[in-house]
Design a protein around this motif. Sequence first.
Motif, PDB file in Angstrom:
ATOM      1  N   HIS A 325       0.782  -1.187   0.073  1.00 13.59           N
ATOM      2  CA  HIS A 325       0.013  -0.076   0.070  1.00 13.59           C
ATOM      3  C   HIS A 325       0.851   1.179  -0.115  1.00 13.59           C
ATOM      4  O   HIS A 325       0.385   2.505  -0.744  1.00 13.59           O
ATOM      5  N   LYS A 326       1.878   1.193   0.699  1.00 14.55           N
ATOM      6  CA  LYS A 326       2.732   2.497   0.769  1.00 14.55           C
ATOM      7  C   LYS A 326       3.388   2.767  -0.801  1.00 14.55           C
ATOM      8  O   LYS A 326       3.624   3.965  -0.946  1.00 14.55           O
ATOM      9  N   ALA A 327       3.621   1.574  -1.160  1.00  8.56           N
ATOM     10  CA  ALA A 327       4.450   1.738  -2.827  1.00  8.56           C
ATOM     11  C   ALA A 327       3.302   2.321  -3.477  1.00  8.56           C
ATOM     12  O   ALA A 327       3.591   2.972  -4.617  1.00  8.56           O
ATOM     13  N   ARG A 328       1.926   1.987  -3.356  1.00  6.50           N
ATOM     14  CA  ARG A 328       0.982   2.109  -4.271  1.00  6.50           C
ATOM     15  C   ARG A 328       0.842   3.767  -3.986  1.00  6.50           C
ATOM     16  O   ARG A 328       0.450   4.479  -5.078  1.00  6.50           O
ATOM     17  N   LEU A 329       0.633   4.279  -2.634  1.00  6.32           N
ATOM     18  CA  LEU A 329       0.501   5.544  -2.579  1.00  6.32           C
ATOM     19  C   LEU A 329       1.841   6.595  -3.275  1.00  6.32           C
ATOM     20  O   LEU A 329       1.453   7.532  -3.667  1.00  6.32           O
ATOM     21  N   ARG A 330       2.791   5.821  -3.081  1.00  7.56           N
ATOM     22  CA  ARG A 330       3.982   6.674  -3.687  1.00  7.56           C
ATOM     23  C   ARG A 330       3.808   6.576  -5.172  1.00  7.56           C
ATOM     24  O   ARG A 330       4.098   7.730  -5.762  1.00  7.56           O
ATOM     25  N   SER A 331       3.462   5.439  -5.837  1.00 12.70           N
ATOM     26  CA  SER A 331       3.131   5.472  -7.180  1.00 12.70           C
ATOM     27  C   SER A 331       2.063   6.642  -7.707  1.00 12.70           C
ATOM     28  O   SER A 331       2.533   7.239  -8.688  1.00 12.70           O
ATOM     29  N   PHE A 332       1.253   6.910  -7.045  1.00  9.55           N
ATOM     30  CA  PHE A 332       0.069   7.734  -7.416  1.00  9.55           C
ATOM     31  C   PHE A 332       0.488   9.202  -6.941  1.00  9.55           C
ATOM     32  O   PHE A 332       0.180  10.239  -7.647  1.00  9.55           O
ATOM     33  N   GLU A 333       1.509   9.362  -6.041  1.00  9.56           N
ATOM     34  CA  GLU A 333       1.895  10.694  -5.847  1.00  9.56           C
ATOM     35  C   GLU A 333       2.796  11.183  -6.736  1.00  9.56           C
ATOM     36  O   GLU A 333       2.908  12.289  -7.319  1.00  9.56           O
ATOM     37  N   ILE A 334       3.664  10.182  -7.520  1.00 11.09           N
ATOM     38  CA  ILE A 334       4.571  10.496  -8.550  1.00 11.09           C
ATOM     39  C   ILE A 334       3.784  10.940  -9.849  1.00 11.09           C
ATOM     40  O   ILE A 334       3.948  11.649 -10.300  1.00 11.09           O
ATOM     41  N   VAL A 335       2.772  10.197 -10.136  1.00 10.21           N
ATOM     42  CA  VAL A 335       1.927  10.237 -11.159  1.00 10.21           C
ATOM     43  C   VAL A 335       1.311  11.864 -11.143  1.00 10.21           C
ATOM     44  O   VAL A 335       1.338  12.815 -11.997  1.00 10.21           O
ATOM     45  N   ALA A 336       1.036  12.215  -9.661  1.00 15.53           N
ATOM     46  CA  ALA A 336       0.447  13.236  -9.749  1.00 15.53           C
ATOM     47  C   ALA A 336       1.616  14.613  -9.947  1.00 15.53           C
ATOM     48  O   ALA A 336       0.989  15.727 -10.369  1.00 15.53           O
ATOM     49  N   GLU A 337       2.764  14.121  -9.423  1.00 13.18           N
ATOM     50  CA  GLU A 337       3.722  15.283  -9.556  1.00 13.18           C
ATOM     51  C   GLU A 337       3.974  15.297 -11.318  1.00 13.18           C
ATOM     52  O   GLU A 337       4.214  16.787 -11.355  1.00 13.18           O
ATOM     53  N   VAL A 338       4.085  14.295 -11.854  1.00 10.81           N
ATOM     54  CA  VAL A 338       4.572  14.439 -13.197  1.00 10.81           C
ATOM     55  C   VAL A 338       3.556  14.976 -14.198  1.00 10.81           C
ATOM     56  O   VAL A 338       3.431  15.915 -15.203  1.00 10.81           O
ATOM     57  N   MET A 339       2.209  15.188 -13.725  1.00 14.96           N
ATOM     58  CA  MET A 339       1.039  15.450 -14.406  1.00 14.96           C
ATOM     59  C   MET A 339       1.039  16.967 -14.424  1.00 14.96           C
ATOM     60  O   MET A 339       0.207  17.648 -15.249  1.00 14.96           O
ATOM     61  N   LYS A 340       1.378  17.546 -13.283  1.00 16.57           N
ATOM     62  CA  LYS A 340       1.413  19.064 -12.920  1.00 16.57           C
ATOM     63  C   LYS A 340       2.694  19.862 -13.542  1.00 16.57           C
ATOM     64  O   LYS A 340       2.486  20.993 -13.764  1.00 16.57           O
ATOM     65  N   LYS A 341       3.552  19.110 -13.798  1.00 16.14           N
ATOM     66  CA  LYS A 341       4.613  19.958 -14.407  1.00 16.14           C
ATOM     67  C   LYS A 341       4.672  20.398 -15.890  1.00 16.14           C
ATOM     68  O   LYS A 341       4.170  19.692 -16.544  1.00 16.14           O
TER      69      LYS A 341
END
Length: 341
Positions: A325-341
Amino acid sequence: MSENKKAKQLSDIKFSVLDLSPIIDGGSPSQSLQNTLDLAQHAEKWGYNRYWLAEHHNMPMIASSATSVVIGHVAAGTSKIRVGSGGIMLPNHAPLVIAEQFGTLEALFPGRIDLGLGRAPGTDQLTAHALRRDRRSDGDDFPEQLAELRAYFDPLSASGRMPIRAIPGEGSDIPIWLLGSSGYSAQLAGQLGLPFAFASHFSPQHTLPALDLYRRSFKSSNILSEPYAMVGVNVTAADTDEEAKRLETSLHQQFLNLIRNNLSPLRPPVDHLEDLMSDYEKQALEQQLGSSIAGSPETVKDKLQNFLNETGADEMIINGQIYDHKARLRSFEIVAEVMKK
């Protein structure tokens, strides 16, 4: 593709979450649904647009079978993010029941509920019969079911146009989406002027033809003046390409188990998965998961941009079948970061 679509950047489009509430090996549905709410709360904080749950049945790796109930659970634990179905398999249900369920959800959480609809059973044929009780409900009457459902939401039904009323439901302004993995729903969504979501995450070879058919079939409506297409994509993101590729083997094992008719909870990642597959299975995996993305933030950003260039999508909905679950959260956090840049 037009020059306008070629120029579209990730930061220009909305991004959302598709959650299958994965039940992991050694876990439980209770823990899965707690993790679903936790991910939704993080997704809201990270700027995701909507959070969709999917209807599947008789699958020991998915906890979201009672989709409307889980939508209420997620909506109650969040405050802004849109919450909905990706999707409700309409042939499994009486349209009146869905109108009442989603009318109730909209009454509880005004302006936040989406209703995505599919025509597949979301399960095997034996389970579909257990759900439907009538073998004639095979999806062929999906357009008629859809028309009946939309009529229940129509406020004019209160004037006596319909003898049966959905309360709650009547007069509810609930966005209806059609979901598809082929051309059928793409064409119907276009003809009705509805938004369309394509299951690129498990039907990549049909993505571009279906989107083209949707756009060519589109007729403006009181819902949309121009096409609006969302595409699903599996993303496994981590701090390094190597770690992401390893995490992605949980998704690969899930599809292998489907191919082998060995349904089981989501397995932990493994090393050297290719050694455990036949040539046929490798080909089948590539056919179903060919558009999946795994990698570091830089890799994910590049591949998502390439996918956007190919599809011209108006929105992407991200699925992440990740064991930890922690790795899953991190994955979605990374996606959010790259989608905003």
